[in-house]
Write an enzyme that holds these catalytic residues in place. Structure first.
Site, mmCIF file in Angstrom:
data_model
loop_
_atom_site.group_PDB
_atom_site.id
_atom_site.type_symbol
_atom_site.label_atom_id
_atom_site.label_comp_id
_atom_site.label_asym_id
_atom_site.label_seq_id
_atom_site.Cartn_x
_atom_site.Cartn_y
_atom_site.Cartn_z
ATOM 1 N N HIS A 160 0.836 -1.204 0.000
ATOM 2 C CA HIS A 160 0.000 0.000 0.000
ATOM 3 C C HIS A 160 0.873 1.258 0.000
ATOM 4 O O HIS A 160 2.035 1.202 0.432
ATOM 5 C CB HIS A 160 -0.865 0.052 1.285
ATOM 6 C CG HIS A 160 -1.954 -0.968 1.346
ATOM 7 N ND1 HIS A 160 -2.145 -1.786 2.443
ATOM 8 C CD2 HIS A 160 -2.952 -1.278 0.465
ATOM 9 C CE1 HIS A 160 -3.200 -2.561 2.230
ATOM 10 N NE2 HIS A 160 -3.707 -2.287 1.044
ATOM 11 N N CYS A 247 -2.743 0.190 9.837
ATOM 12 C CA CYS A 247 -3.790 -0.675 9.259
ATOM 13 C C CYS A 247 -4.693 -1.328 10.297
ATOM 14 O O CYS A 247 -5.762 -1.811 9.962
ATOM 15 C CB CYS A 247 -3.170 -1.710 8.343
ATOM 16 S SG CYS A 247 -1.843 -2.620 9.065
HETATM 17 N N1 GLY Z 1 -2.128 -9.162 5.041
HETATM 18 C C1 GLY Z 1 -2.624 -7.889 4.736
HETATM 19 C C2 GLY Z 1 -3.136 -7.809 3.347
HETATM 20 O O1 GLY Z 1 -2.549 -8.388 2.468
HETATM 21 O O2 GLY Z 1 -4.120 -7.199 3.060
#
Ligand code: GLY
Length: 254
Positions: A160, A247
Site C-alpha cells: 500500500h 492498518c
Molecule cells: N495481510 C494484509 C493484506 O494483504 O491485506
C-alpha cells in the site's frame, strides 16, 4: 475526542494475504497479545477504542483501515482489492453508521484504506494492485462536493502507499521513496527510513506521539533526532501478516 475502531485478531490470521513478504509461522496468542497492547496504547494516548469481535473466517479482518476512509463529513466504504477480503467491510459499515453517513465505492472500482494518505483536505491515494484507477475516480467524485482533492500516486514496491509513506506532522513525511512516485509530495519535508529498514515507513501519530514499530530502531533514532516524540510498540508477530501500525485501526474525531 479521538475514536479508534479496531477488530480482534482472527484465529485464521495464519492464512492471511501476503504480497511482498515471505510467509512465516504466526503465533496466534502472540499476535493477540500484541494487538491488545496496541489497543491499550491507543487508550493510554486518549482514544476511545471501539473493539469489534474477531471474524473467524476472515484472516485479514483485523486490518480495519483497509475497509473505509472516515472524514468529518462522511465515511466511504470500499470494495477491497482482494475479493476474499470484501466481506470485511459489512460489519465496519455497520459500526461506522453510528458515527457518520455512509457512501460506497462500487465495483469495478476497488480501494483499500492503506492506500490513502490524508493531509488535511488532500487525499493522496496509492495506485496499487489493491486500489485501481476507477476506485480513485469514484472516490474523487464522492468527495469533490465536500471540497477534498484526491491525488493518485503510483506505488510499485510495496503493498500500500502507507507501507511506503506516512505523515508525521509538522509538514513532514516518513518515507521509503524507492517504492512510490514522490513527485506529488513536492511541498513536504522528508525523513527517509534507514536503508537497513525498508519497511519502516509506517508510523501512527496520535496527538503529539508517534507510535512506531519497535523493530526499526535506526529509523526511530532518525525521528527522535528530528524532535518527534516516539513510543515504540512491538508488532513483530503482526508484521508477519504484512501489517503496519496504521492498518489495525480506523481513527477519527467524534
Ligand atoms: N495481510 C494484509 C493484506 O494483504 O491485506
Amino acid at each position: 475526542m479521538i475514536t479508534a475502531i479496531t477488530r480482534a485478531v482472527s484465529p485464521a490470521i495464519v492464512d492471511c494475504q501476503l504480497s511482498f513478504i515471505q510467509r512465516q509461522t504466526i503465533d496466534l496468542q502472540v499476535a493477540r497479545d500484541q494487538h491488545h497492547a496496541y489497543e491499550q496504547l491507543l487508550k493510554k494516548l486518549g482514544a476511545r477504542v471501539v473493539s469489534l469481535p474477531a471474524e473467524p473466517n476472515l484472516p485479514d479482518s483485523m486490518f480495519v483501515e483497509d475497509t473505509a476512509i472516515v472524514l468529518d463529513e462522511l465515511a466511504v466504504i470500499f470494495p477491497l482489492g482482494t475479493e476474499s477480503r470484501r466481506p470485511e467491510a459489512d460489519s465496519i459499515a455497520e459500526a461506522l453508521s453510528k458515527f457518520r453517513k455512509l457512501k460506497y465505492i462500487t465495483l469495478p472500482g476497488t480501494v483499500e484504506g492503506g492506500d490513502i494518505l490524508r493531509v488535511g483536505r488532500i487525499l493522496y491515494v496509492g495506485l496499487t494492485k489493491r486500489t485501481n484507477a476507477e476506485g480513485i475516480r469514484q472516490l474523487a467524485a464522492i468527495l469533490a462536493p465536500h471540497h477534498y482533492e484526491v491525488i493518485p500516486v503510483p506505488v510499485t514496491g510495496c503493498l500500500h502507499l502507507k507501507s511506503a509513506a506516512t505523515r508525521l506532522g509538522r509538514g513532514t513525511l516518513l518515507a521509503n521513496r524507492a517504492w512510490f512516485d514522490p513527485s506529488p509530495f513536492f511541498s513536504f519535508a522528508w525523513i527517509n527510513v534507514d536503508p537497513s529498514e525498508p519497511h519502516a515507513a509506517n508510523a501512527l501519530p496520535i496527538g503529539d506521539t508517534i507510535i512506531f514499530p519497535a523493530s526499526f530502531p535506526r529509523t526511530r533514532a532518525r525521528l527522535e533526532a528530528a524532535g518527534f516524540h516516539v513510543t515504540p510498540l512491538d508488532i513483530s508477530e503482526l508484521q508477519k501478516a504484512e501489517s503496519g501500525l496504521t492498518c489495525s485501526s480506523l481513527i477519527f474525531h467524534t
